[in-house]
Design a protein around this motif. Structure first.
Motif, mmCIF file in Angstrom:
data_model
loop_
_atom_site.group_PDB
_atom_site.id
_atom_site.type_symbol
_atom_site.label_atom_id
_atom_site.label_comp_id
_atom_site.label_asym_id
_atom_site.label_seq_id
_atom_site.Cartn_x
_atom_site.Cartn_y
_atom_site.Cartn_z
ATOM 1 N N LYS A 1 0.226 -1.113 -0.759
ATOM 2 C CA LYS A 1 -1.107 -1.041 -1.349
ATOM 3 C C LYS A 1 -1.854 0.180 -0.834
ATOM 4 C CE LYS A 1 -1.881 -5.976 -2.266
ATOM 5 N NZ LYS A 1 -2.829 -7.104 -2.092
ATOM 6 N N GLN A 2 -2.713 0.711 -1.679
ATOM 7 C CA GLN A 2 -3.586 1.827 -1.303
ATOM 8 C C GLN A 2 -5.014 1.335 -1.381
ATOM 9 O OE1 GLN A 2 -2.519 5.528 -1.062
ATOM 10 N NE2 GLN A 2 -4.459 5.555 0.039
ATOM 11 N N LYS B 1 -2.920 3.296 3.373
ATOM 12 C CA LYS B 1 -1.879 2.486 2.751
ATOM 13 C C LYS B 1 -1.525 1.304 3.643
ATOM 14 C CE LYS B 1 0.412 6.169 0.112
ATOM 15 N NZ LYS B 1 1.684 6.896 -0.103
ATOM 16 N N LEU C 1 0.357 -0.555 -5.471
ATOM 17 C CA LEU C 1 0.987 0.664 -5.971
ATOM 18 C C LEU C 1 2.285 0.355 -6.723
ATOM 19 C CD1 LEU C 1 0.508 3.030 -2.889
ATOM 20 C CD2 LEU C 1 -0.918 2.829 -4.931
#
Length: 346
Positions: free
Chosen positions: A84-85, A16, A90
């Motif tokens: 963000k992943q 992440k 996200l």
């Protein structure tokens, strides 16, 4: 538009990434309030807005201590933080910025351009031309940059045909201590919605030092964060959009004071350049709070100053830790003998 923005990777944890978009940030510190680790820092908001310091409003203290929980991003009213992943956003309806209804324009719009003129963020663009169907009317488009809109409601208030709708992020309460306020105008310049202003007084008329427009305020708290003498208190009393898991966010931000501004700058002086005029000493709001006579211009009648003083004809810093980083001293100095320099946050 997002791809054209600057971004900073604040932290990475198990695939992440916490991303910060400085252009979207308004310096409100809501994310700092919510961070469970106390790992975000905000300060020198006034100096940044005034161009005295080249820095972003927000920074992370220790990226390795961030757990990438995303709470900071979820409470941000402008989408300045994103989780963000593996590169994929996200952001969902549990994010305040995402859950807010977009400011929109309906078919009643006559493209008069009043909203474009009044928007404090300059995020409305109106194109128009005279209709060619023989009727006396304008045709065109009214475009709102939703990446920059902060839902202040100015456009709704001035629209003559009720063509615009907006949803605000928060309800709140704004108060100011008239006795503490030094009218340094930091809050006026920092406010992203033009909700704080100085009334124009007529001869002999007595007006309050700083005035507030409740209908324009989004109760973000940027004014309180930037105030160098802590004269302003802003409390969020409700989250207005229908955010998923709203109760979690409410526990983090409702009725919570704005975060203490971190001293992210230090004052540097140049004795060789200094003229000893004392303008910086008089204009400093911290000094003015300490002594009203000093603020009125009685420079040499005061034995002690809180933050700045002229000693032996040269500027001297009395107590660096009291600095509110508003930048007034650097702005008024005619020879650049005093300036704010960004320092690393511990």
């Amino acid at each position: 538009m997002q791809n054209d923005m600057r971004l900073s990777v604040f932290a990475e944890k198990k695939g992440k990434q916490l991303i910060y978009y400085p252009e979207r940030c308004i310096g409100c510190g809501t994310c700092v309030q919510a961070c469970p680790k106390g790992n975000l820092a905000i300060g020198a908001v006034g100096a940044v807005v005034r161009g005295v310091v080249d820095a972003d409003f927000l920074e992370i203290k220790k990226s390795e201590e961030c757990i990438a929980c995303g709470i900071c991003a979820k409470v941000c009213p402008t989408g300045a933080l994103e989780l963000k992943q593996e590169g994929k956003s996200l952001t969902d309806m549990s994010y305040l910025f995402k859950a807010m209804k977009p400011t929109s324009v309906n078919e009643n719009c006559v493209h008069c351009g009043v909203c474009e003129e009044i928007c404090p963020r300059g995020c409305i663009e109106v194109t128009r031309e005279i209709s060619e169907d023989g009727k006396l009317k304008l045709v065109g488009k009214t475009n709102i940059d939703l990446e920059r809109c902060i839902h202040c409601g100015w456009c709704v208030a001035v629209c003559p045909v009720n063509a615009i709708s907006v949803e605000k992020p928060f309800e709140g309460r704004w108060t100011r201590d008239e006795n503490v306020c030094q009218t340094c105008h930091t809050c006026v310049e920092v406010c992203p919605t033009n909700a704080i202003f100085n009334k124009k007084a007529k001869p002999g008329e007595r007006v309050e030092k700083i005035s507030h427009r409740p209908d324009a305020c989004i109760y973000c708290g940027a004014c309180a964060v930037s105030c160098p003498v802590n004269a302003i208190d802003v409390r969020k009393t409700a989250i207005l959009p229908n955010v998923e898991k709203k109760s979690v966010l409410e526990k983090k931000v409702l009725e919570i004071p704005v975060p203490d501004a971190i001293l992210r700058t230090c004052l540097e002086t140049d004795e060789d350049a200094c003229l000893g005029c004392g303008n910086c000493v008089i204009v400093c709001p911290v000094n003015a709070l300490h002594s009203r006579e000093l603020a009125a211009g009685y420079l040499n009648d005061m034995d002690k100053k809180a933050l700045l003083e002229v000693k032996d004809g040269k500027i001297s810093v009395v107590n660096q830790d009291l600095c509110g980083a508003d930048g007034a001293c650097a702005m008024i100095c005619p020879v650049d003998a005093i300036k704010l320099v960004k320092k690393k946050v511990k």
